[in-house]
Design a protein around this motif. Structure first.
Motif, PDB file in Angstrom:
ATOM      1  N   ASP A   1     -16.765  36.444  25.842  1.00  0.00           N
ATOM      2  CA  ASP A   1     -16.499  36.520  27.282  1.00  0.00           C
ATOM      3  C   ASP A   1     -16.950  37.857  27.868  1.00  0.00           C
ATOM      4  O   ASP A   1     -17.153  37.959  29.078  1.00  0.00           O
ATOM      5  CB  ASP A   1     -15.001  36.339  27.548  1.00  0.00           C
ATOM      6  CG  ASP A   1     -14.492  34.997  27.057  1.00  0.00           C
ATOM      7  OD1 ASP A   1     -15.260  34.026  27.115  1.00  0.00           O
ATOM      8  OD2 ASP A   1     -13.327  34.924  26.614  1.00  0.00           O
ATOM      9  N   ARG A   2     -17.118  38.852  27.035  1.00  0.00           N
ATOM     10  CA  ARG A   2     -17.451  40.182  27.525  1.00  0.00           C
ATOM     11  C   ARG A   2     -18.950  40.455  27.544  1.00  0.00           C
ATOM     12  O   ARG A   2     -19.391  41.391  28.210  1.00  0.00           O
ATOM     13  CB  ARG A   2     -16.747  41.237  26.662  1.00  0.00           C
ATOM     14  CG  ARG A   2     -15.225  41.156  26.764  1.00  0.00           C
ATOM     15  CD  ARG A   2     -14.549  42.101  25.814  1.00  0.00           C
ATOM     16  NE  ARG A   2     -15.081  43.437  25.958  1.00  0.00           N
ATOM     17  CZ  ARG A   2     -14.803  44.443  25.119  1.00  0.00           C
ATOM     18  NH1 ARG A   2     -14.013  44.222  24.092  1.00  0.00           N
ATOM     19  NH2 ARG A   2     -15.320  45.632  25.310  1.00  0.00           N
ATOM     20  N   ASP A   3     -19.725  39.678  26.815  1.00  0.00           N
ATOM     21  CA  ASP A   3     -21.164  39.916  26.752  1.00  0.00           C
ATOM     22  C   ASP A   3     -21.892  38.575  26.727  1.00  0.00           C
ATOM     23  O   ASP A   3     -21.793  37.823  25.755  1.00  0.00           O
ATOM     24  CB  ASP A   3     -21.513  40.726  25.497  1.00  0.00           C
ATOM     25  CG  ASP A   3     -22.959  41.169  25.474  1.00  0.00           C
ATOM     26  OD1 ASP A   3     -23.774  40.614  26.250  1.00  0.00           O
ATOM     27  OD2 ASP A   3     -23.301  42.064  24.676  1.00  0.00           O
ATOM     28  N   PRO A   4     -22.646  38.231  27.789  1.00  0.00           N
ATOM     29  CA  PRO A   4     -23.363  36.942  27.820  1.00  0.00           C
ATOM     30  C   PRO A   4     -24.330  36.759  26.660  1.00  0.00           C
ATOM     31  O   PRO A   4     -24.613  35.621  26.260  1.00  0.00           O
ATOM     32  CB  PRO A   4     -24.110  36.997  29.166  1.00  0.00           C
ATOM     33  CG  PRO A   4     -23.351  37.983  30.000  1.00  0.00           C
ATOM     34  CD  PRO A   4     -22.822  38.999  29.032  1.00  0.00           C
ATOM     35  N   ASP A   5     -24.839  37.839  26.091  1.00  0.00           N
ATOM     36  CA  ASP A   5     -25.785  37.723  24.978  1.00  0.00           C
ATOM     37  C   ASP A   5     -25.119  37.183  23.710  1.00  0.00           C
ATOM     38  O   ASP A   5     -25.817  36.786  22.775  1.00  0.00           O
ATOM     39  CB  ASP A   5     -26.414  39.081  24.675  1.00  0.00           C
ATOM     40  CG  ASP A   5     -27.322  39.559  25.804  1.00  0.00           C
ATOM     41  OD1 ASP A   5     -27.788  38.704  26.579  1.00  0.00           O
ATOM     42  OD2 ASP A   5     -27.540  40.778  25.912  1.00  0.00           O
TER      43      ASP A   5
ATOM     44  N   ILE B   1     -18.085  50.034  13.992  1.00  0.00           N
ATOM     45  CA  ILE B   1     -19.068  48.968  14.166  1.00  0.00           C
ATOM     46  C   ILE B   1     -18.518  48.004  15.208  1.00  0.00           C
ATOM     47  O   ILE B   1     -17.399  47.506  15.074  1.00  0.00           O
ATOM     48  CB  ILE B   1     -19.351  48.216  12.849  1.00  0.00           C
ATOM     49  CG1 ILE B   1     -19.923  49.158  11.785  1.00  0.00           C
ATOM     50  CG2 ILE B   1     -20.301  47.045  13.092  1.00  0.00           C
ATOM     51  CD1 ILE B   1     -20.075  48.504  10.422  1.00  0.00           C
ATOM     52  N   THR B   2     -19.288  47.731  16.252  1.00  0.00           N
ATOM     53  CA  THR B   2     -18.855  46.782  17.276  1.00  0.00           C
ATOM     54  C   THR B   2     -20.079  46.217  17.984  1.00  0.00           C
ATOM     55  O   THR B   2     -21.003  46.963  18.319  1.00  0.00           O
ATOM     56  CB  THR B   2     -17.904  47.444  18.293  1.00  0.00           C
ATOM     57  OG1 THR B   2     -17.561  46.497  19.319  1.00  0.00           O
ATOM     58  CG2 THR B   2     -18.513  48.698  18.909  1.00  0.00           C
ATOM     59  N   PRO B   3     -20.127  44.897  18.213  1.00  0.00           N
ATOM     60  CA  PRO B   3     -21.285  44.306  18.897  1.00  0.00           C
ATOM     61  C   PRO B   3     -21.288  44.544  20.404  1.00  0.00           C
ATOM     62  O   PRO B   3     -22.301  44.303  21.062  1.00  0.00           O
ATOM     63  CB  PRO B   3     -21.155  42.816  18.573  1.00  0.00           C
ATOM     64  CG  PRO B   3     -19.702  42.612  18.332  1.00  0.00           C
ATOM     65  CD  PRO B   3     -19.204  43.878  17.714  1.00  0.00           C
ATOM     66  N   VAL B   4     -20.143  44.978  20.964  1.00  0.00           N
ATOM     67  CA  VAL B   4     -20.074  45.323  22.388  1.00  0.00           C
ATOM     68  C   VAL B   4     -19.460  46.711  22.507  1.00  0.00           C
ATOM     69  O   VAL B   4     -18.670  47.131  21.658  1.00  0.00           O
ATOM     70  CB  VAL B   4     -19.231  44.304  23.179  1.00  0.00           C
ATOM     71  CG1 VAL B   4     -19.849  42.925  23.110  1.00  0.00           C
ATOM     72  CG2 VAL B   4     -17.799  44.271  22.689  1.00  0.00           C
ATOM     73  N   GLU B   5     -19.820  47.429  23.548  1.00  0.00           N
ATOM     74  CA  GLU B   5     -19.288  48.770  23.749  1.00  0.00           C
ATOM     75  C   GLU B   5     -17.879  48.676  24.324  1.00  0.00           C
ATOM     76  O   GLU B   5     -17.635  48.038  25.353  1.00  0.00           O
ATOM     77  CB  GLU B   5     -20.188  49.568  24.703  1.00  0.00           C
ATOM     78  CG  GLU B   5     -19.847  51.044  24.783  1.00  0.00           C
ATOM     79  CD  GLU B   5     -20.032  51.755  23.440  1.00  0.00           C
ATOM     80  OE1 GLU B   5     -19.288  52.709  23.173  1.00  0.00           O
ATOM     81  OE2 GLU B   5     -20.922  51.338  22.664  1.00  0.00           O
ATOM     82  N   GLU B   6     -16.922  49.295  23.632  1.00  0.00           N
ATOM     83  CA  GLU B   6     -15.542  49.315  24.101  1.00  0.00           C
ATOM     84  C   GLU B   6     -15.348  50.397  25.158  1.00  0.00           C
ATOM     85  O   GLU B   6     -16.017  51.434  25.138  1.00  0.00           O
ATOM     86  CB  GLU B   6     -14.592  49.571  22.917  1.00  0.00           C
ATOM     87  CG  GLU B   6     -14.574  48.479  21.867  1.00  0.00           C
ATOM     88  CD  GLU B   6     -13.770  47.270  22.314  1.00  0.00           C
ATOM     89  OE1 GLU B   6     -13.125  47.329  23.385  1.00  0.00           O
ATOM     90  OE2 GLU B   6     -13.812  46.254  21.598  1.00  0.00           O
ATOM     91  N   ARG B   7     -14.414  50.160  26.091  1.00  0.00           N
ATOM     92  CA  ARG B   7     -14.076  51.208  27.053  1.00  0.00           C
ATOM     93  C   ARG B   7     -13.522  52.424  26.328  1.00  0.00           C
ATOM     94  O   ARG B   7     -13.709  53.554  26.750  1.00  0.00           O
ATOM     95  CB  ARG B   7     -13.066  50.680  28.073  1.00  0.00           C
ATOM     96  CG  ARG B   7     -13.680  49.775  29.130  1.00  0.00           C
ATOM     97  CD  ARG B   7     -12.648  49.251  30.094  1.00  0.00           C
ATOM     98  NE  ARG B   7     -11.734  48.310  29.450  1.00  0.00           N
ATOM     99  CZ  ARG B   7     -10.732  47.705  30.070  1.00  0.00           C
ATOM    100  NH1 ARG B   7     -10.509  47.975  31.344  1.00  0.00           N
ATOM    101  NH2 ARG B   7      -9.961  46.848  29.435  1.00  0.00           N
ATOM    102  N   SER B   8     -12.824  52.178  25.240  1.00  0.00           N
ATOM    103  CA  SER B   8     -12.378  53.258  24.357  1.00  0.00           C
ATOM    104  C   SER B   8     -12.576  52.791  22.924  1.00  0.00           C
ATOM    105  O   SER B   8     -12.253  51.652  22.583  1.00  0.00           O
ATOM    106  CB  SER B   8     -10.901  53.596  24.599  1.00  0.00           C
ATOM    107  OG  SER B   8     -10.438  54.484  23.599  1.00  0.00           O
ATOM    108  N   ARG B   9     -13.119  53.643  22.102  1.00  0.00           N
ATOM    109  CA  ARG B   9     -13.314  53.284  20.696  1.00  0.00           C
ATOM    110  C   ARG B   9     -12.023  53.416  19.890  1.00  0.00           C
ATOM    111  O   ARG B   9     -11.999  53.104  18.705  1.00  0.00           O
ATOM    112  CB  ARG B   9     -14.402  54.151  20.075  1.00  0.00           C
ATOM    113  CG  ARG B   9     -15.822  53.697  20.456  1.00  0.00           C
ATOM    114  CD  ARG B   9     -16.879  54.449  19.704  1.00  0.00           C
ATOM    115  NE  ARG B   9     -18.197  53.845  19.915  1.00  0.00           N
ATOM    116  CZ  ARG B   9     -18.759  52.971  19.086  1.00  0.00           C
ATOM    117  NH1 ARG B   9     -18.123  52.600  18.001  1.00  0.00           N
ATOM    118  NH2 ARG B   9     -19.956  52.467  19.338  1.00  0.00           N
ATOM    119  N   LEU B  10     -10.958  53.901  20.509  1.00  0.00           N
ATOM    120  CA  LEU B  10      -9.696  54.114  19.798  1.00  0.00           C
ATOM    121  C   LEU B  10      -8.803  52.885  19.906  1.00  0.00           C
ATOM    122  O   LEU B  10      -8.778  52.188  20.928  1.00  0.00           O
ATOM    123  CB  LEU B  10      -8.978  55.335  20.370  1.00  0.00           C
ATOM    124  CG  LEU B  10      -9.753  56.657  20.339  1.00  0.00           C
ATOM    125  CD1 LEU B  10      -8.908  57.774  20.937  1.00  0.00           C
ATOM    126  CD2 LEU B  10     -10.187  57.006  18.924  1.00  0.00           C
TER     127      LEU B  10
END
Length: 271
Positions: free
Chosen positions: A214-218, A254-263
């Motif tokens: 839902d967060r990334d159309p790709d 490791i994450t396929p989408v960029e988080e608003r915070s990595r924590l």
């Protein structure tokens, strides 16, 4: 309602005669028109800080359930964006300076009550109630003396242990109404007991979240295995006999989408 532990366990003596209790609370949360009545019930622990009997600090912590009368509703209560569910988890953290007078105790303290649904249903900013209060704890019945412990084993530290955990659940993210998605998590941690009270360690986590689509159309048509995140965490455990109160802050590596915070953080208890 609150009462002391018996003393039959060694940790009852190591922790300075702790107590356990059951607490109820009701409040309008300062927003009777949008949040409405908030009620919570939870069991809790009282842990003395230091060894003073007549005057000293006492920490109180508990986990339970809360009911919020007026959660977010798109039509009827759209201005309430704090929380979206009636039933929520409740957490209590408090510290109080208490003076003992006979069987009674008088106190001055500060407390944080937190209600949240863990992102099971958005919005989920949570409801935080901070209070400063005076208390009178009235003792009923005869005074209680700690019994002699029947288990005299105290872990003085030095031992390592490995813990593994798997979890499954649901998650909902913005925008509101996008639907619930499944989440799978696997975690492993190595802890070293450094004292009878604390253990420290670190480990790794793997998360698989359907909500990443839902967060990334790709990611809409990729296999479910591609919706995986990995992270590293450090951990501290406050040990109470066989029970551990655990705090594990971590960071996505490791994450396929960029988080608003990595924590991220995990908080709870393990037996």
């Amino acid at each position: 309602y609150q009462r002391p532990f018996s003393g039959r366990r060694q940790w009852h003596h190591d922790r300075g005669a702790p107590e356990w209790g059951i607490g109820l609370m009701g409040t309008d949360a300062g927003s009777p028109h949008h949040i409405g009545w908030v009620a919570r019930a939870l069991p809790y622990l009282v842990l003395p800080i230091g060894r003073a009997r007549d005057l000293g600090l006492r920490a109180r912590m508990g986990w339970g359930l809360a009911w919020i009368a007026d959660p977010y509703d798109r039509e009827a209560n759209h201005r309430q964006v704090a929380i979206g569910s009636h039933v929520n988890a409740a957490v209590l953290l408090a510290i109080e300076l208490q003076k003992r007078v006979g069987r009674d105790r008088f106190g001055l303290g500060i407390a944080l009550d937190h209600q949240s649904n863990g992102s099971l249903q958005v919005p989920n900013l949570g409801v935080n109630l901070v209070s400063v209060g005076l208390s009178w704890n009235m003792g009923i019945g005869s005074d209680h003396a700690l019994e002699a412990p029947t288990d005299t084993v105290t872990d003085e530290g030095g031992a390592w242990r490995t813990e593994a955990m798997a979890a499954w659940g649901y998650q909902e993210i913005e925008p509101i109404g996008s639907g619930k998605r499944t989440v799978v998590a696997v975690s492993a941690t190595m802890y070293r007991q450094t004292s009878p009270v604390f253990a420290w360690g670190g480990g790794a986590d793997v998360f698989n979240k359907g909500s990443l689509r839902d967060r990334d159309p790709d990611l809409a048509n990729v296999p479910r295995t591609d919706l995986t995140q990995a992270g590293l965490h450090i951990g501290v455990a406050y040990c109470i006999g066989g029970l551990a109160l655990v705090l594990e802050p971590g960071c996505y590596v490791i994450t396929p989408v960029e988080e608003r915070s990595r924590l991220y953080q995990r908080i709870g208890m393990r037996q």
